[in-house]
Design a protein around this motif. Structure first.
Motif, PDB file in Angstrom:
ATOM      1  N   GLU A 131      43.750  38.597  51.104  1.00 28.62           N
ATOM      2  CA  GLU A 131      44.895  39.144  51.838  1.00 28.62           C
ATOM      3  C   GLU A 131      45.517  38.092  52.743  1.00 28.62           C
ATOM      4  N   GLN A 199      45.961  45.991  49.458  1.00 27.04           N
ATOM      5  CA  GLN A 199      45.434  45.740  48.114  1.00 27.04           C
ATOM      6  C   GLN A 199      45.269  47.066  47.382  1.00 27.04           C
ATOM      7  N   MET A 205      48.675  43.487  44.826  1.00 29.12           N
ATOM      8  CA  MET A 205      48.995  43.575  46.253  1.00 29.12           C
ATOM      9  C   MET A 205      50.373  44.215  46.456  1.00 29.12           C
TER      10      MET A 205
END
Length: 535
Positions: A131, A199, A205
């Motif tokens: 991330e 996510q 994503m």
């Protein structure tokens, strides 16, 4: 061939795949994890020591805020987590509770260490999470989009995003705060011009970026992973195909040559003695094929020799048997006188002696035609043994001069031989020389660096060179076509040759300086350790 190829394929690729596939049981993965964990532990041990000292200087209730304040000064994430919230397997959890350093690789690599006797664990990120990686990479792109959209009316934003969608590998949408359900943390990040990353279950994503309130830019189906997995699989398949092809190109010629060799061996075993293995010099089994052909040559030569010897024995047996039959018929006749009966009785005795001699010589030749029996080899004083036999021969041949040449050093030297066989070879050569010698027989024993040599020569008429090639064959005789009993059966020199072979040597014939024939037995010296001890 398919069976052999399958076994080889499994033997090669099963361990290979076990090593290269990223499984928890792969030795490479285990070794890499062990080395990596030790490396990071040695590198950051001092950092954790300073962090624990800093935490001990403040109340435990303030530890999360203290770590949060320090995290901005680290290159990667620094967190304080409760022990029960850490995701580890049972072995790693036990190590962590025991105060050891644990390397976690669940999402991103992080080195974990428990603060002594506390429910808290310090987590030091060694690389950025997925991330964080996507957030940092997308920040500049969203900033450029926001700048471009500020220059056009809000009503044209949707149309502008549709044109941009054709250039990017994800979908850009325009959302409002009412349409999104964001947490307080996510709202704070958006208000600070930071992208928010979520996510999805499929690994993709979804990113959000604040435009003018209340609008939020949404990017769907953003792939943050490198597509290395596809290329890795393709590379692995290519590797397997190429190695399999190479294995097949190696196994097939090997199988083909072995199959040909098996067919040849079956034909040879069925009696077709002329069959030989045909294997190319580049073949893996070329040495095996050459050995098979050498064996086949030896067997064929031995069988043909046995056939010839059997035919010769049958021929030599016929003469004394005819004599016996004729003598017995004459003894049974009433017309035979007493003097004639005595004569025929002598013929019977002579024929029986002739048969006995032939059988004994044949048995001796058969004995020395087998594989060498090293148990018969012993150390002996060969020079003195020869001298003793020559003394007996002089007594039986008083009319001949028997010369014996041997240096003094050799008289004291011992030789590892089958003494019984060597005496027999000497007597056969002496007997042969005694039939042709006029006055003199010379015997010479010599020693070179690596071999002994025993020479017997005479002053007789000698042998023509045309007869040298066949004189050592069984039942071969020169100038003696109608074989007489006192001339032998032609086995003496054949036995000499077999005794020479028995000692891994050879026998040769040449012209003697005395005028007759010169027979030379040469054999290599054997070490004392190559023969068994006498019981």
């Amino acid at each position: 061939m398919l069976k052999a190829f399958s076994v080889l394929w499994l033997a090669v690729f099963m361990p290979t795949l076990f090593l290269i596939l990223p499984t928890g049981l792969s030795p490479i993965s285990l070794i890499n994890a062990y080395v990596e964990e030790n490396y990071y532990e040695e590198t950051y041990r001092g950092t954790f020591y300073l962090l624990k000292q800093h935490l001990q200087s403040v109340p435990q209730a303030q530890w999360p805020d203290a770590i949060s304040a320090l995290s901005d000064t680290f290159g990667y994430s620094l967190q304080l987590q409760p022990v029960e919230d850490v995701t580890l397997d049972s072995d790693q959890k036990d190590k962590l509770l025991a105060g050891a350093y644990v390397l976690s690789t669940t999402d991103h690599s992080a080195l974990l260490h428990r603060v002594e006797e506390s429910p808290w664990v310090i987590s030091l990120g060694l690389n950025q999470s997925l991330e964080e990686h996507v957030r940092r990479n997308s920040r500049g792109t969203f900033h450029l989009l926001a700048q471009a959209m500020q220059t056009i009316p809000v009503s044209d934003w949707t149309q502008y995003l549709q044109s941009v969608n054709q250039q990017v590998p994800y979908t850009l949408l325009l959302q409002t705060d009412d349409e999104l359900k964001l947490s307080a943390t996510e709202t704070t990040l958006l208000n600070n011009a930071q992208p928010v990353v979520r996510q999805q279950p499929d690994g993709q994503m979804t990113l959000y970026y604040r435009l003018n309130a209340p609008y939020v830019l949404q990017a769907d189906q953003v792939d943050g992973q490198y597509p290395f997995g596809h290329y890795y699989g393709l590379l692995l398949i290519t590797f397997v195909i190429f190695i399999s092809a190479a294995m097949f190109l190696w196994v097939y010629p090997l199988w083909r040559d072995l199959n040909r060799l098996a067919v040849t061996a079956n034909d040879f075993g069925e009696g077709r003695l002329e069959k030989r293995a045909k294997v190319s010099r580049s073949s893996t089994v070329e040495k095996l094929g050459r050995s098979f052909n050498q064996m086949a040559d030896s067997i064929e030569e031995m069988i043909l020799g046995q056939r010839e010897m059997t035919n010769a024995i049958a021929h030599d047996l016929r003469t004394p048997l005819y004599r016996l039959r004729f003598a017995f018929e004459m003894l049974g006749s009433e017309e035979t006188t007493t003097a004639q009966k005595d004569k025929y009785e002598n013929v019977i005795r002579a024929s029986i002696d002739d048969l006995d001699h032939l059988i004994n010589q044949t048995l001796v030749l058969s004995r020395y035609s087998r594989i060498t029996d090293v148990s018969q080899f012993r150390e002996c004083e060969l020079a003195r043994l020869i001298e003793k036999e020559l003394d007996h021969f002089r007594d039986e041949h008083a009319g001949l001069v028997i010369e014996y040449r041997c240096c003094d050093d050799l008289r004291e030297m011992t030789a590892v031989v089958d003494s019984r066989a060597m005496v027999r070879a000497l007597n056969n050569l002496l007997s042969n020389a005694g039939r042709f010698a006029r006055t003199t027989i010379r015997v010479t024993l010599s020693s070179r660096e690596d071999q002994f040599s025993l020479i017997v020569e005479d002053d007789g008429c000698g042998l023509p060179e045309s007869a040298w090639g066949k004189i050592f064959e069984p039942f071969a005789q020169e100038n003696n076509a109608p074989r007489e009993r006192n001339s032998g059966h032609g086995l003496g020199l054949a036995i000499v040759q077999q005794i020479a072979n028995w000692h891994k040597g050879h026998v040769s014939i040449q012209h003697s300086t005395l005028g007759g024939a010169r027979f030379d037995i040469s054999w290599p010296k054997q070490s004392r350790q190559s023969v068994p001890e006498t019981a």
